[in-house]
Scaffold this motif. Sequence first.
Motif, PDB file in Angstrom:
ATOM      1  N   SER A 195      77.151  37.566  56.424  1.00 29.10           N
ATOM      2  CA  SER A 195      77.264  38.235  55.126  1.00 29.10           C
ATOM      3  C   SER A 195      77.238  39.744  55.343  1.00 29.10           C
ATOM      4  CB  SER A 195      76.112  37.817  54.205  1.00 29.10           C
ATOM      5  OG  SER A 195      74.879  38.315  54.708  1.00 29.10           O
ATOM      6  N   ILE A 196      77.615  40.476  54.328  1.00 34.29           N
ATOM      7  CA  ILE A 196      77.663  41.933  54.449  1.00 34.29           C
ATOM      8  C   ILE A 196      76.275  42.513  54.715  1.00 34.29           C
ATOM      9  CG2 ILE A 196      77.361  42.473  51.995  1.00 34.29           C
ATOM     10  CD1 ILE A 196      79.896  44.138  54.417  1.00 34.29           C
ATOM     11  N   GLY A 197      75.236  41.810  54.266  1.00 33.83           N
ATOM     12  CA  GLY A 197      73.873  42.267  54.501  1.00 33.83           C
ATOM     13  C   GLY A 197      73.422  42.140  55.939  1.00 33.83           C
ATOM     14  N   ASP A 198      74.181  41.393  56.750  1.00 35.99           N
ATOM     15  CA  ASP A 198      73.860  41.219  58.169  1.00 35.99           C
ATOM     16  C   ASP A 198      74.540  42.263  59.053  1.00 35.99           C
ATOM     17  OD1 ASP A 198      72.425  38.869  57.576  1.00 35.99           O
ATOM     18  OD2 ASP A 198      74.272  37.686  57.600  1.00 35.99           O
TER      19      ASP A 198
ATOM     20  N   VAL B 261      75.375  46.164  60.276  1.00 36.16           N
ATOM     21  CA  VAL B 261      74.865  47.537  60.355  1.00 36.16           C
ATOM     22  C   VAL B 261      75.991  48.430  60.856  1.00 36.16           C
ATOM     23  CG1 VAL B 261      73.176  49.085  61.394  1.00 36.16           C
ATOM     24  CG2 VAL B 261      72.523  46.716  60.848  1.00 36.16           C
TER      25      VAL B 261
ATOM     26  N   ARG C 101      72.154  40.007  63.521  1.00 36.60           N
ATOM     27  CA  ARG C 101      72.786  41.234  63.063  1.00 36.60           C
ATOM     28  C   ARG C 101      74.081  41.472  63.830  1.00 36.60           C
ATOM     29  NH1 ARG C 101      69.658  40.941  59.585  1.00 36.60           N
ATOM     30  NH2 ARG C 101      68.142  42.442  58.775  1.00 36.60           N
TER      31      ARG C 101
ATOM     32  N   GLU D 285      84.960  46.465  52.808  1.00 41.08           N
ATOM     33  CA  GLU D 285      84.042  45.350  53.047  1.00 41.08           C
ATOM     34  C   GLU D 285      84.771  44.213  53.752  1.00 41.08           C
ATOM     35  OE1 GLU D 285      81.693  42.188  50.264  1.00 41.08           O
ATOM     36  OE2 GLU D 285      81.243  44.312  49.924  1.00 41.08           O
TER      37      GLU D 285
END
Length: 221
Positions: free
Chosen positions: A22-25, A27, A77, A174
């Motif tokens: 997901s985009i939250g993973d 950096v 990550r 994204e």
Amino acid sequence: MLPESLPPAAAEPELPPYEGVSIGDIVLVVSPHGAAEAREALLAEDVIGFDTESKPTFRKAEVSTGPHLIQLATESRVYLFPVGQLPEDHGLKAILESKRILKVGFGLGSDLAQLHARLQIEARNILDLSRALRSEKPGQTLGAKTAVAQFFGRRLQKSRRTTTSNWANPRLTERQMLYAANDAHVALRVYRAALLCDPRLQERHRAGREVRQADLPHSPD
């Protein structure tokens, strides 16, 4: 030939889509703080997923100026290093030239040559899964899409529009970040899955672990 423990791959269009990260993973490493976080996390790993992206060339004899993006993945990550925005102490040389960290990816030949040409990085301890894993068809290399179908029973979606997008753009979309992150992360996941059934990879992994242990500092008696 694939190991006997692997089920035969189903017809790709019939498979459910591969979920991916997901985009939250993800950096995006564009600051000294982000670079320090990435360096600490990646240097602590024994194996990481690896890939690069370059702005495509469309004219005959046009020379690529890539890589424009470098992707390095742990289990939790994915770190994206946009080459045009790298902080001064980005840590890529230490990570990619480390002999104790195995870097795994698909189709890495041109990636390594471009890394050396643009960033003077001589990547070491590289495993190209396209060659290391056995294809069902003799003489053919195994791509990421086929590997995901065979190991996970999923369909890795590859958008040509995203593949050929401008990876040199200072503001990645994204969609680009997810695409690039999954390229590196899926390689790590495939490698971990292959370790369960491929004696050749198991032997290499054990040898790498011995090198890693030998490089650790020893406490005084």
